[in-house]
Design a protein around this motif. Structure first.
Motif, PDB file in Angstrom:
ATOM      1  N   THR A  66       1.088  -1.409   0.168  1.00 23.50           N
ATOM      2  CA  THR A  66      -0.147  -0.132  -0.374  1.00 23.50           C
ATOM      3  C   THR A  66       0.573   1.112  -0.075  1.00 23.50           C
ATOM      4  N   ASN A  67       2.062   1.077   1.373  1.00 24.35           N
ATOM      5  CA  ASN A  67       2.691   2.190   0.649  1.00 24.35           C
ATOM      6  C   ASN A  67       3.753   2.459  -0.719  1.00 24.35           C
ATOM      7  N   LEU A  68       4.240   1.747  -1.083  1.00 25.36           N
ATOM      8  CA  LEU A  68       4.538   1.702  -2.448  1.00 25.36           C
ATOM      9  C   LEU A  68       3.085   2.029  -3.482  1.00 25.36           C
ATOM     10  N   LYS A  69       2.110   1.923  -3.049  1.00 25.81           N
ATOM     11  CA  LYS A  69       1.149   2.648  -4.604  1.00 25.81           C
ATOM     12  C   LYS A  69       0.881   3.240  -3.913  1.00 25.81           C
ATOM     13  N   ARG A  70       0.786   4.099  -2.658  1.00 24.97           N
ATOM     14  CA  ARG A  70       0.320   5.596  -2.152  1.00 24.97           C
ATOM     15  C   ARG A  70       1.261   6.463  -2.673  1.00 24.97           C
ATOM     16  N   GLU A  71       3.072   5.665  -2.901  1.00 26.21           N
ATOM     17  CA  GLU A  71       3.952   6.675  -3.228  1.00 26.21           C
ATOM     18  C   GLU A  71       3.968   7.057  -4.831  1.00 26.21           C
ATOM     19  N   LEU A  72       3.215   6.373  -5.321  1.00 33.03           N
ATOM     20  CA  LEU A  72       2.805   6.828  -6.745  1.00 33.03           C
ATOM     21  C   LEU A  72       1.700   7.864  -6.640  1.00 33.03           C
TER      22      LEU A  72
END
Length: 196
Positions: A66-72
């Motif tokens: 989720t953090n990886l997705k949020r970064e984008l």
């Protein structure tokens, strides 16, 4: 009796403690007791919120994804060009949270365990498909569909490979920045090679 509204706080404490424990002890060495000790909470709360260690491990992987997705998502706007979006995808994969020592050790442990654990393997596939889909979507705006899929596959391998090499060499932040620049340069070369 638990305090009202504490569940999200406790869940996050346990996820953070899992990341710490996996970074220190590895996935196999991490136990309910090691997690609860690091969180400063009773071991029974893990079963209460997550159903046990496996549920907490899966929740921790989802948290990292989720953090990886949020970064984008936080970088992309309606005016973002396909080229900019490709650069944002790379930046998200090399974001500060993804490069923290505990996080990188945890990712490596999860990747290794995903070869033996059906649920973690499924989550790893979700991550891989998401990266490929995001890259393909951006490349399709710049080239034909077949070339876009090939470029996305090559770019995903480059991102994963550069990230893994930097982590395994215990590189500093400068090395990760160098790897990010290499990945961006590679994307630009793919655009020039296959783009219209």
């Amino acid at each position: 009796m638990p305090k009202v509204g504490m569940e999200p706080v406790r869940r996050q404490q346990l996820i953070d403690a899992t990341i710490e424990s996996v970074a220190e002890l590895g996935l196999q060495g991490t136990t309910i007791n090691s997690i609860s000790k690091k969180a400063g909470l009773s071991s029974g709360i893990i079963s209460h919120y997550f159903g046990g260690k496996q549920g907490l491990i899966e929740a921790t992987v989802r948290y990292l994804l989720t953090n990886l997705k949020r970064e984008l998502i936080e970088r992309v706007t309606v005016t973002t060009t396909p080229e900019q979006r490709l650069m944002f995808i790379i930046e998200a994969n090399f974001a500060r949270l993804q490069l923290q020592s505990d996080t990188t050790k945890t990712w490596l442990s999860f990747w290794a365990q995903s070869m033996h654990d059906v649920q973690l393997h499924r989550l790893q596939n979700v991550n891989s498909r998401r990266l490929f889909s995001n890259l393909t979507s951006s490349f399709k705006a710049l080239m034909n569909d077949d070339d876009a899929k090939l470029a996305a596959e090559l770019c995903a391998a480059m991102i994963d490979g550069l990230w893994l090499r930097a982590v395994l060499s215990k590189s500093d932040e400068n090395q990760f920045e160098h790897c990010e620049r290499l990945a961006k340069g590679y994307v630009n070369s793919l655009i020039k090679q296959y783009g219209a």
